[in-house]
Design a protein around this motif. Sequence first.
Motif, PDB file in Angstrom:
ATOM      1  N   GLU A 555      17.089   0.931 -19.127  1.00 56.94           N
ATOM      2  CA  GLU A 555      18.746   2.163 -19.202  1.00 56.94           C
ATOM      3  C   GLU A 555      18.318   1.541 -17.386  1.00 56.94           C
ATOM      4  N   THR A 556      20.407   1.917 -18.259  1.00 60.20           N
ATOM      5  CA  THR A 556      20.748   1.776 -16.657  1.00 60.20           C
ATOM      6  C   THR A 556      21.766   3.048 -16.517  1.00 60.20           C
ATOM      7  N   GLY A 557      21.329   3.984 -15.797  1.00 58.59           N
ATOM      8  CA  GLY A 557      21.292   4.822 -15.233  1.00 58.59           C
ATOM      9  C   GLY A 557      21.601   5.957 -16.503  1.00 58.59           C
ATOM     10  N   ASP A 558      22.820   6.274 -16.918  1.00 54.51           N
ATOM     11  CA  ASP A 558      22.966   7.977 -18.214  1.00 54.51           C
ATOM     12  C   ASP A 558      22.876   6.654 -19.462  1.00 54.51           C
ATOM     13  N   GLU A 559      23.092   5.374 -18.784  1.00 52.85           N
ATOM     14  CA  GLU A 559      23.544   4.572 -20.506  1.00 52.85           C
ATOM     15  C   GLU A 559      21.945   4.448 -20.874  1.00 52.85           C
ATOM     16  N   THR A 560      22.171   4.078 -22.536  1.00 54.18           N
ATOM     17  CA  THR A 560      20.832   4.222 -23.760  1.00 54.18           C
ATOM     18  C   THR A 560      20.427   3.003 -23.469  1.00 54.18           C
ATOM     19  N   SER A 561      21.897   1.918 -23.082  1.00 52.33           N
ATOM     20  CA  SER A 561      20.647   0.535 -23.405  1.00 52.33           C
ATOM     21  C   SER A 561      21.743  -0.381 -22.174  1.00 52.33           C
ATOM     22  N   ASP A 562      20.978  -1.317 -21.844  1.00 48.31           N
ATOM     23  CA  ASP A 562      21.553  -2.314 -20.461  1.00 48.31           C
ATOM     24  C   ASP A 562      22.227  -3.236 -20.820  1.00 48.31           C
ATOM     25  N   PRO A 563      23.308  -3.225 -20.036  1.00 44.95           N
ATOM     26  CA  PRO A 563      23.996  -4.549 -21.149  1.00 44.95           C
ATOM     27  C   PRO A 563      24.184  -5.707 -20.754  1.00 44.95           C
ATOM     28  N   GLN A 564      22.907  -5.432 -19.570  1.00 44.80           N
ATOM     29  CA  GLN A 564      23.168  -6.821 -19.183  1.00 44.80           C
ATOM     30  C   GLN A 564      21.847  -7.475 -20.128  1.00 44.80           C
ATOM     31  N   TRP A 565      21.317  -6.949 -20.885  1.00 44.42           N
ATOM     32  CA  TRP A 565      19.948  -7.251 -21.498  1.00 44.42           C
ATOM     33  C   TRP A 565      19.820  -8.739 -22.212  1.00 44.42           C
ATOM     34  N   PRO A 566      21.088  -8.699 -22.972  1.00 42.93           N
ATOM     35  CA  PRO A 566      21.356 -10.007 -23.849  1.00 42.93           C
ATOM     36  C   PRO A 566      21.459 -11.465 -22.451  1.00 42.93           C
TER      37      PRO A 566
END
Length: 653
Positions: A555-566
């Motif tokens: 998780e990054t900041g307030d996001e529930t997922s990391d868009p860079q994970w894939p």
Amino acid sequence: MLLSAALTLPLVASVLGQAASYAPRLVDCPTESLIERTGSPLDGSQSLQADEAAYITTRRSQVLPPLWTTYLANDTGYNVSQLMIEEPKLGIATSGGGLRASLYGAGTIAALDSRNETNLGGLLQLAEYTAGLSGGSWAVSSFAMNDLPTTYDLVLGQNGQTGWLLDMDILAPGGILGFGDNDDYYDILTEDVRAKAQAGFPVSLVDIWGRGLSMHFFNGTTESDFFDTNSLHDQGLLWSSIRYTQNFQSHAQPFPIVVSTSRVSMEEQITGNSSTVIPLRNTVFEFTPYTFGSFDHTLSARIPLTFLGTYLNNGTAVNSSACVNDFDNAGFVIGTSAALFNAVQNEFSSDTFTNLISTLLSDITDIQTVDYAVPLVSNILNSFFGFVPEGQGSAPFESNNNTVLEVTDGGENGENVPLGPLLVKARELDIILAIDASADTDFFWPNGTSLLATAERTRDYSANYTSFPRIPESPDEFVAQGLTTRPTFFGCNITTNGNVSAPGAYPIIVYMPNAPPPSGSGYLTNTSTFKLNYDPEDVVSFLDAAHVNGMKGFETGDETSDPQWPLALKCATVDRARTRAGVARSEVCDSLMNKYCWSDGVAEILTNYTASTGGNLGDNSNGGGTSGASSLSALSLSAVAGLVVATGMMLMA
């Protein structure tokens, strides 16, 4: 049923796919030896069985290259053609843990499947191997046996699939008061097992267990005929018939492996303070579509799966007309991988369960025709009786004096994620996705125990021929560093030029633990291993939650997922191939590998950060499969990664 999936194949394939009954049969022995040595792991001479090697070679050369080219395009900063000089090699390991593990594994696989709207890039299609153990073996086998449908079709019963029918309890599908239905159910199971006993083979509680599992995970039973004593219920379905599915014939699915372990005797089981049931030194067995055996130095041998259950003395049949076919019943194989009864025999949790087990054991005794059967483990007539492994001098296989090979749940030695077969040097894997749905904590979350067991086994019993990356030293460290809440890469850097077959080399392990939902509330997937039924609504919620967990990354900041994970996962997937090609890490991949790779250098930073954010799995219970709020303050690694990069730490594996 499997036969309908194989209609385009020659008729003989369909005949081989379904035996006449659950009972094995005696056949004339072939003139060549049934035992094939794998080569000595001690001198690096191990080799794949010829059919497996041919499958993998064809898949690598004809199926995977265009998929890899598409997957790697555009965003890694690499020249794809350079990476494809020797393409990446990927495996997926799915842990044990009953239906929890089956559902979590299936939901995570949905995140790896390019056919789903949200996915991590089609890693299921790119995988060369899938390995499953216990509940994980149910999922892996169900996917393979049913010709690799999508997760939701397979589990929920859509688009030609019958579904897993998980609202029907595995032990009492008619419910507590459904006496008539339950009686019919056990009549179905015991009559099939009786046929095997009357054919002169030892049977055990595992046979009944496996028959029950078949009615859920294969395609021969529907909701309408579940209690029909005249229906076949895939009673003759063979695990080796995976070879006749269309996707296997076209090399379009990963090569499946089911994992179990050897028990020498009841007396050998570990008691007292040990957290395992079977010693780590014991041989780990694998079922593949072609063979049964082990690459462990304790055995280093295999037999054709179609001749499973053939008794041999030092490799020779005692009767040339007494070789065995049709022993590899599909339910028996996945039941064997999940044969946990010997481990819980003193811990039956309720009077109802105890009475049921006692009744079933009495039924087994009544139909048993031999006096050497062992009631609580899988009974396989020992093809390795009197066998001496190659390169071991006079040291025998530990069960070489047993007429019956006692085989149990693959996780009883502590290795609940089946990494061992995927670490075999001959399989040359660059990266393994380790899907862990173990119930290590009081609240049924994993805490790295399985990886620690594999590290210990590698160090103490396999150090001469395989290796494992550096990981934290205890479950407490896994928890304290927040590694049980998110994916982590272990073993990012090696000094063997990307050659995973070299001494001291190992694949990158991507640890993907079952964890609470990223938002801090939602459906909790830490249900009990002994929960043997799920309502349809819970099944959907569980799959969705596991799918989301697979997609979330850090998780990054307030996001529930990391868009860079894939993209981070893509960078890890190609990292060994990149090294082999002599290509430096791209800027974007270097940054993401620094973010997701673990090393001793970041352990203290991770611990401090986890403590400061309150990351702790200990307080997360479940409501028996219902949605509930999690007290976890989910860990964001972005700040940690920034600290690591800022201080210039080297993330060495």
